[in-house]
Design an enzyme around this catalytic site. Sequence first.
Site, short mmCIF file in Angstrom:
data_model
loop_
_atom_site.label_atom_id
_atom_site.label_comp_id
_atom_site.label_asym_id
_atom_site.label_seq_id
_atom_site.Cartn_x
_atom_site.Cartn_y
_atom_site.Cartn_z
N ARG A 84 35.93 9.73 -23.86
CA ARG A 84 36.74 9.91 -22.14
C ARG A 84 37.06 8.44 -22.17
O ARG A 84 36.72 7.25 -22.45
CB ARG A 84 35.97 11.01 -21.40
CG ARG A 84 35.85 11.67 -21.28
CD ARG A 84 35.46 12.14 -19.94
NE ARG A 84 35.60 13.97 -20.07
CZ ARG A 84 34.83 14.84 -21.39
NH1 ARG A 84 33.68 14.05 -21.48
NH2 ARG A 84 34.74 16.11 -21.08
N HIS A 114 38.84 12.57 -27.27
CA HIS A 114 38.96 12.73 -28.73
C HIS A 114 40.05 12.64 -29.12
O HIS A 114 40.34 12.44 -30.28
CB HIS A 114 38.64 13.95 -28.72
CG HIS A 114 36.70 14.10 -28.44
ND1 HIS A 114 35.80 13.15 -27.64
CD2 HIS A 114 35.99 15.47 -28.19
CE1 HIS A 114 34.98 13.33 -27.46
NE2 HIS A 114 34.50 14.54 -27.81
N HIS A 188 31.12 15.04 -34.44
CA HIS A 188 30.94 15.85 -33.60
C HIS A 188 30.63 17.89 -34.19
O HIS A 188 30.12 18.95 -33.82
CB HIS A 188 32.32 16.71 -32.73
CG HIS A 188 32.45 16.60 -31.83
ND1 HIS A 188 31.37 17.64 -30.88
CD2 HIS A 188 32.88 16.34 -30.22
CE1 HIS A 188 31.33 17.83 -29.78
NE2 HIS A 188 32.00 16.68 -29.56
N ASP A 260 25.57 16.33 -21.33
CA ASP A 260 27.14 15.88 -21.66
C ASP A 260 27.16 14.68 -20.91
O ASP A 260 27.97 14.03 -20.17
CB ASP A 260 28.48 17.11 -20.68
CG ASP A 260 30.22 16.48 -21.69
OD1 ASP A 260 29.20 15.67 -23.16
OD2 ASP A 260 30.69 17.10 -20.81
N GLU A 330 26.36 13.14 -31.18
CA GLU A 330 27.46 11.94 -30.84
C GLU A 330 27.50 10.15 -30.76
O GLU A 330 27.28 10.07 -30.27
CB GLU A 330 28.62 12.52 -30.63
CG GLU A 330 29.34 13.69 -29.77
CD GLU A 330 29.76 14.08 -28.69
OE1 GLU A 330 30.77 13.70 -28.84
OE2 GLU A 330 29.33 15.26 -28.30
C1 BGC Z 1 31.98 16.13 -24.26
C2 BGC Z 1 32.48 17.17 -24.01
C3 BGC Z 1 33.59 18.18 -24.42
C4 BGC Z 1 33.17 18.09 -25.41
C5 BGC Z 1 34.93 19.25 -26.17
C6 BGC Z 1 32.36 16.18 -26.08
O1 BGC Z 1 32.18 15.56 -26.83
O2 BGC Z 1 31.72 14.86 -23.66
O3 BGC Z 1 32.94 16.51 -22.69
O4 BGC Z 1 33.52 19.23 -23.48
O5 BGC Z 1 33.34 17.18 -26.47
O6 BGC Z 1 34.10 20.00 -27.78
#
Ligand code: BGC
Length: 365
Positions: A84, A114, A188, A260, A330
């Site tokens: 983010r 992302h 991811h 998360d 990640e």
């Molecule tokens: C984020 C999550 C998000 C997800 C989406 C993750 O890397 O931290 O908040 O919902 O990616 O696939």
Amino acid sequence: MATASYDVVDFGTTKYGEHAKKYILKGAGGVVLEVSDYGGKVVRLFTPDRDGRMKDVVVGFDDPSGWDNGDPYWGCIIGRYGNRIAAGKFTMGGVEYRLPALNNAPAGIGCNLHGGARGWDAYVWGAEPFVTGDDVGVVFTHVSPDGDEGFPGRVAVKVTYTLTAANVWRVDYEAVPDRETPINMTQHVYFNFKGEAGGTIEDHVLTIAAESFTPTDPGQIPTGEVRKVAGTPFDFRKGMRIGEMINANDADLEIGKGYDHNWVLDGGIMAGGAGGLIFAGSLVCPLNGRSVEVWTTEPCLQVYTANWASYDQKAKGGEHLSFRCGVALETQHAPDSPNRPEWPTTFVKAGATYRTTTEFRFGVA
Ligand code: BGC
């Protein structure tokens, strides 16, 4: 030992009208990795359990429509900026840049996530499969134009997936911008060592080599604090079942609806470590022994346990994706680094090469 080899098959057309292929990489050590040139998506990954039984252990779909009609990030390459950026803006060289701030927007706390509305995950990349000795892999290439999703500078990107005879999947990232720009790439992939439709990953044992994490505000943006994990549900230093404390009454877990969060790796430069390829953590399924160790040159690790309440999507086996059906590990720089000058920078200068490596070392425990 088997010989490393690959097959190339059709993977269908994306919602952007691009034609995708799938590369089936057969490692000399037995692991099989199926990946698409559509954003480098991991479609299937077969690893052996302690009795040698192979199973597909990643969450994904049979064709592009699975990604195109739901959350797009399962198993993809993420860029230009993974994770983010607060309010979708940052200032660089005295100039403010504005990016789409679609994530968490309904709650009135929008941010860039992302890479924006169409990140690098949503393009079909150039792809060159290779076999080099016992290694098999694919070199993926992509060019992101100047102004892509609001980011300054054209970036030439290369991501190499290599599957080795030792059952290591290595991801090498390289990106060269022609203007200074923030870059923070990751992979991811979501693991479930009981198999894709195996239910929740809460029984998997997670280890994270980090004595600190970065708590966030309700919009999942780091507050700036780097907090010790000792005595919190975020202490995975000695290994802990993911489900052990995931439902604890804890303000940070409440924000993420589970894990998360971003951990600051002990060996990495953000924690004052030397950097280089460091141990980030491991994931083990006690039921069948399947395991992965994550090693990285990155300073941080985001762990995301797929915390949406429900997914209105069917995965490869035809079963619905379920709550906490996978865990993503990640590797990255800390979220919102472009707005945190005190943290290791994600700004890459014009003509400089951004270069990072992450290894997923599969085995049995
Ligand atoms: C984020 C999550 C998000 C997800 C989406 C993750 O890397 O931290 O908040 O919902 O990616 O696939």
